[in-house]
Design an enzyme around this catalytic site. Structure first.
Site, PDB file in Angstrom:
ATOM      1  N   ASP A 119       0.863  -1.164   0.000  1.00 58.77           N
ATOM      2  CA  ASP A 119       0.000   0.000   0.000  1.00 58.77           C
ATOM      3  C   ASP A 119       0.916   1.236   0.000  1.00 58.77           C
ATOM      4  OD1 ASP A 119      -2.215   1.751   0.646  1.00 58.77           O
ATOM      5  OD2 ASP A 119      -1.387   1.745   2.681  1.00 58.77           O
ATOM      6  N   ASP A 145       0.062   4.982   0.974  1.00 55.56           N
ATOM      7  CA  ASP A 145      -0.041   5.957   2.069  1.00 55.56           C
ATOM      8  C   ASP A 145      -0.157   5.264   3.420  1.00 55.56           C
ATOM      9  OD1 ASP A 145       0.022   7.952   0.119  1.00 55.56           O
ATOM     10  OD2 ASP A 145      -2.153   7.776  -0.194  1.00 55.56           O
TER      11      ASP A 145
HETATM   12 MG   LIG Z   1      -2.720   3.079   3.676  1.00 57.80          MG
END
Ligand SMILES: [Mg+2]
Length: 507
Positions: free
Chosen positions: A343, A345
């Site tokens: 992922d 962020d």
């Molecule tokens: Mg995230």
């Protein structure tokens, strides 16, 4: 298929040579340089010396008429070295070639023909290994032992596998630390789950390496690996793995008789000591005679065989017991994953909600190092990220591109990058926790989802992994909800410990 057609195809294979910097490597490279058909396959030399980085002057490698790259595996043994090599390969086939074999001038042309002739049901192609033996006398014990490589199936001295077959079973089991049984173990797993291994027509010579008189005793350490084979593949592994029966049972009786004779002597039990001692002597003599008889029978060999025949049963049993203890709980080999999806962020960069400013991008602590460790090990890395700010009209596609470019600038290149730009109400199939992004990344990389790990900071990342058939790992941040942490199957405190687990095959 004709030879011309085999030569003209796209690059089919990568040649992987695991080496510990022996003299024989230079001879091997020279014979690859002198092939009748120019070697167009990339050649990966995996330097497996502890801390080893120098395989000779770099100019020597540059002068070779083929594309050769040196990787370092840090002295973790041939299984780990070969794994590093095939993971870096990006060709349909991987051709393992040991640094102590001598390919003839048509080896490469024959290899290409062997691979071209392999149908989809064939996942391995094996070369014939010839061990030159002395012609003026009978071979000694060590020469006969090396000659056992001739005709032995699945030995990796010259064996090509489809990369997909290696990936499917997680490659070589790195719990086999020496060049012994790791190839039979792989052959058993590959043929059980992916397809057939056929004999090709190519040949290599495998000269007998010089060895001192105690080599046969040192080789008893292989009994540790035999114990792991038994644990992993059951009692009948030798039959299924085409391995000779061995003498461990007789060695156990011999060693037991020897110990009994010693204990009885010390206890003053003379008759028991005599009986056990006779038994030990008879079995030891029988073993020594069986080793002397086929050999050159000169005095030095007879002395060597007699002395080592006394020691071998005790060494074999000691190592066998050590192996049983060490590997008593060993489970199936998993290997490292083939693709790690992260992922964006909150996982590899700090989460700045709806960030449009490349200057605001900050890498998570240790992210670059963790990603580089995966890359160094040939494991592909990718990003799967929800960017609903685009769909909501808060981030322009250009701003997203600029932020992503800054992420790559800080964290290095990614093999695959998949993002969902839809707003949640659009009901797309890609926004995590839906599996779309993970499936797309796997498809683009041609990796099975079950060999893929997804790392994220919220439950949606882990759920997307599960829905796609991949493994999910949660690395929580301060923003991760407690119930998400409680519900996640695998939670790690940081990316570094995730990578430790993945490279150690614990996932
Ligand atoms: Mg995230």
């Amino acid at each position: 298929m004709t030879r011309d057609r085999a030569e003209d195809g796209p690059t089919r294979t990568t040649i992987v040579v695991p080496t510990v910097g022996r003299e024989s490597l230079q001879t091997l490279l020279e014979s690859l340089a002198a092939q009748s058909t120019r070697v167009t396959a990339p050649v990966l030399l995996v330097d497996d010396r502890p801390g080893g980085h120098d395989l000779g002057p770099p100019a020597r490698l540059r002068e070779l008429p083929f594309d050769a790259t040196v990787l370092t595996s840090g002295g973790r043994g041939p299984a780990a070295a070969r794994n590093l090599g095939w993971r870096h390969a990006r060709t349909p086939w991987v051709s393992f070639l040991d640094d102590d074999v001598l390919p003839g001038p048509t080896w490469y042309a024959d290899l290409l023909e062997d691979l071209a002739a392999s149908g989809p049901e064939v996942v391995g192609s094996q070369g014939h290994v010839q061990v030159p033996l002395p012609t003026d006398r009978r071979p000694d014990d060590w020469e006969r032992s090396t000659a056992g490589l001739q005709g032995a199936p699945w030995i990796t001295a010259d064996l090509s596998y489809r990369r997909s077959a290696l990936a499917s079973v997680g490659g070589f089991d790195e719990r086999f630390p020496r060049a012994y049984r790791e190839d039979v173990d792989l052959g058993l797993r590959v043929t059980a789950s992916t397809g057939r291994i056929d004999w090709g027509r190519r040949q290599v010579l495998h000269p007998v390496r010089p060895a001192d008189g105690w080599v046969s005793v040192r080789r008893q350490v292989g009994n540790v690996d035999d114990a792991l084979m038994r644990r992993l593949h059951g009692r009948d592994w030798r039959v299924r793995g085409h391995a000779p029966r061995g003498r461990l049972r007789l060695h156990s009786v011999t060693a037991a008789a020897g110990v009994t004779a010693l204990v009885a002597t010390l206890a003053g039990r003379r008759r028991a000591a005599a009986v056990a001692g006779l038994g030990w002597a008879a079995l030891t003599a029988q073993f020594a005679v069986a080793r002397v008889r086929p050999g050159p029978r000169h005095a030095a060999e007879v002395v060597r065989m007699t002395l080592t025949s006394v020691v071998i049963p005790f060494a074999a049993v000691t190592y066998a017991v050590r192996g049983r203890v060490r590997h008593r709980r060993a489970g199936p080999w998993c290997g490292a994953p083939d693709l790690v999806l992260l992922d964006r962020d909150g996982t590899i960069v700090h989460d700045v909600p709806y960030n449009t400013d490349p200057e605001a991008v900050r890498a998570m602590s240790g992210a670059r190092e963790s990603l580089d460790r995966l890359r160094h090990n040939g494991i592909r890395v990718g990003v799967v990220t929800n960017q609903s700010g685009v769909g909501r009209g808060m981030i322009s596609p250009e701003e997203l591109d600029a932020v992503n470019a800054r992420v790559r600038e800080l964290l290095g290149p990614f093999d695959v990058w998949c993002e969902c730009v839809h707003a949640p109400e659009e009901g797309c199939a890609c926004r995590k926790p839906e599996p779309g992004l993970v499936l797309e990344a796997c498809a683009r990389m041609d990796v099975e989802p079950r060999r893929t790990v997804v790392v994220g900071d919220i439950a949606g990342d882990v759920a997307a992994a599960r829905a796609a058939g991949a493994r999910g790992v949660l690395v929580p941040t301060g923003a991760t909800r407690r119930d998400e942490v409680a519900r996640a199957a695998v939670v790690r405190s940081d990316l570094g410990s995730v990578v430790d687990d993945l490279l150690g095959g614990r996932w």
